[in-house]
Scaffold this motif. Structure first.
Motif, mmCIF file in Angstrom:
data_model
loop_
_atom_site.group_PDB
_atom_site.id
_atom_site.type_symbol
_atom_site.label_atom_id
_atom_site.label_comp_id
_atom_site.label_asym_id
_atom_site.label_seq_id
_atom_site.Cartn_x
_atom_site.Cartn_y
_atom_site.Cartn_z
ATOM 1 N N PHE A 176 -13.695 -6.498 -5.648
ATOM 2 C CA PHE A 176 -13.514 -5.699 -4.436
ATOM 3 C C PHE A 176 -14.005 -4.259 -4.611
ATOM 4 C CE2 PHE A 176 -10.466 -9.146 -3.878
ATOM 5 C CZ PHE A 176 -10.812 -9.571 -2.611
ATOM 6 N N ILE A 196 -2.464 0.337 -4.558
ATOM 7 C CA ILE A 196 -2.169 -1.062 -4.271
ATOM 8 C C ILE A 196 -1.106 -1.469 -5.285
ATOM 9 C CG2 ILE A 196 -3.050 -3.420 -4.230
ATOM 10 C CD1 ILE A 196 -4.320 -1.714 -2.042
ATOM 11 N N ALA A 221 -5.472 0.929 4.708
ATOM 12 C CA ALA A 221 -5.944 2.176 4.101
ATOM 13 C C ALA A 221 -6.968 2.858 5.000
ATOM 14 C CB ALA A 221 -6.535 1.911 2.718
ATOM 15 N N TYR A 222 -7.859 2.076 5.588
ATOM 16 C CA TYR A 222 -8.834 2.643 6.528
ATOM 17 C C TYR A 222 -8.135 3.196 7.761
ATOM 18 C CZ TYR A 222 -13.086 1.317 4.073
ATOM 19 O OH TYR A 222 -14.109 1.232 3.162
ATOM 20 N N LEU A 279 0.871 -1.167 0.000
ATOM 21 C CA LEU A 279 0.000 0.000 0.000
ATOM 22 C C LEU A 279 0.907 1.215 0.000
ATOM 23 C CD1 LEU A 279 -2.991 1.012 0.271
ATOM 24 C CD2 LEU A 279 -2.471 1.305 2.704
ATOM 25 N N GLU A 326 -6.433 -3.052 2.384
ATOM 26 C CA GLU A 326 -7.566 -2.144 2.508
ATOM 27 C C GLU A 326 -7.774 -1.741 3.971
ATOM 28 O OE1 GLU A 326 -12.140 -2.834 2.228
ATOM 29 O OE2 GLU A 326 -11.413 -2.447 0.176
ATOM 30 N N LEU A 353 -13.489 4.435 -1.055
ATOM 31 C CA LEU A 353 -13.725 3.815 0.241
ATOM 32 C C LEU A 353 -14.910 4.489 0.907
ATOM 33 C CD1 LEU A 353 -10.020 3.459 1.419
ATOM 34 C CD2 LEU A 353 -11.482 1.713 0.392
ATOM 35 N N TYR A 413 -5.261 -8.480 -0.157
ATOM 36 C CA TYR A 413 -5.939 -7.233 -0.502
ATOM 37 C C TYR A 413 -6.696 -6.687 0.707
ATOM 38 C CZ TYR A 413 -9.158 -3.783 -1.797
ATOM 39 O OH TYR A 413 -9.858 -2.609 -1.770
ATOM 40 N N LYS A 440 -11.029 2.645 -6.519
ATOM 41 C CA LYS A 440 -12.085 2.274 -5.583
ATOM 42 C C LYS A 440 -12.280 3.421 -4.609
ATOM 43 C CE LYS A 440 -13.571 -0.948 -2.043
ATOM 44 N NZ LYS A 440 -13.350 -2.238 -1.396
ATOM 45 N N LEU A 494 -8.548 4.102 -3.326
ATOM 46 C CA LEU A 494 -7.458 3.200 -3.655
ATOM 47 C C LEU A 494 -7.353 3.108 -5.170
ATOM 48 C CD1 LEU A 494 -8.022 0.320 -1.091
ATOM 49 C CD2 LEU A 494 -6.244 2.091 -1.054
#
Length: 175
Positions: free
Chosen positions: A115, A68, A94-95, A58, A91, A164, A87, A162, A102
């Motif tokens: 995803f 990613i 990332a949170y 990440l 993620e 979030l 993955y 993506k 992402l």
């Protein structure tokens, strides 16, 4: 049993060995071993015994977006959920970092699509952020920005993004 965990410097050679055949197939971009050591804190690994059987990184690009990178699983471990678990670990990180988006460059569009990633065109940042990002010396950032200096090395993969969950007031994310 396969364990997903943050990578340690002791895992770097295993990461490089895992990636090597994928570089030869032009699925991933070649990096020097020193680059993996310098970026080890970005990586998560899938470990079976003492063997690295998967990895992913990440890489924060800006205050609200990360890429990613280098998500790979050994061919003899594919189809067992290792890539998906890697993955999900990325993620979750990332949170933790309170990121909102992402990004990935991939040939595996159906995997990332599962995803919630969707194909995009261009660079998903505004002009001011783009100008700041131009200062980076990272080749991955140059790929993200679609700079001409990396075009000869471009693998022809798809740009995906993506969104979030939206952050709630006072920081943090809602589920």
């Amino acid at each position: 049993m396969i364990n997903i965990m943050p990578a340690f410097p002791a895992h770097v050679r295993g990461i490089a060995e895992l990636i090597e055949p994928m570089v030869a197939q032009r699925l991933l971009i070649s990096k020097d071993l020193i680059d993996y050591f310098e970026d080890v804190q970005e990586f998560y690994v899938a470990i079976d015994g003492d063997r690295v059987v998967g990895c992913g990184a990440l890489h924060v690009l800006w205050e609200d977006i990360a890429e990613i990178r280098t998500l790979a699983v050994s061919t003899d471990y594919q189809g067992r959920g290792v890539g998906g678990n890697l993955y999900l670990a990325l993620e979750a990180k990332a949170y933790e970092l309170e990121l909102r988006r992402l990004f990935c460059l991939t040939f595996e569009t159906s995997f990332f699509g599962k995803f919630g990633f969707t194909e995009i065109q261009g660079t998903p940042v505004g002009e001011n952020v783009y100008a700041e990002m131009l200062r980076s010396h990272d080749d991955g950032m140059a790929e993200f920005l679609e700079l001409a200096r990396v075009k000869p090395n471009t693998l022809g993969n798809t740009r995906m993004l993506k969104e979030l969950d939206n952050p709630i007031s006072e920081g943090g994310f809602q589920s």
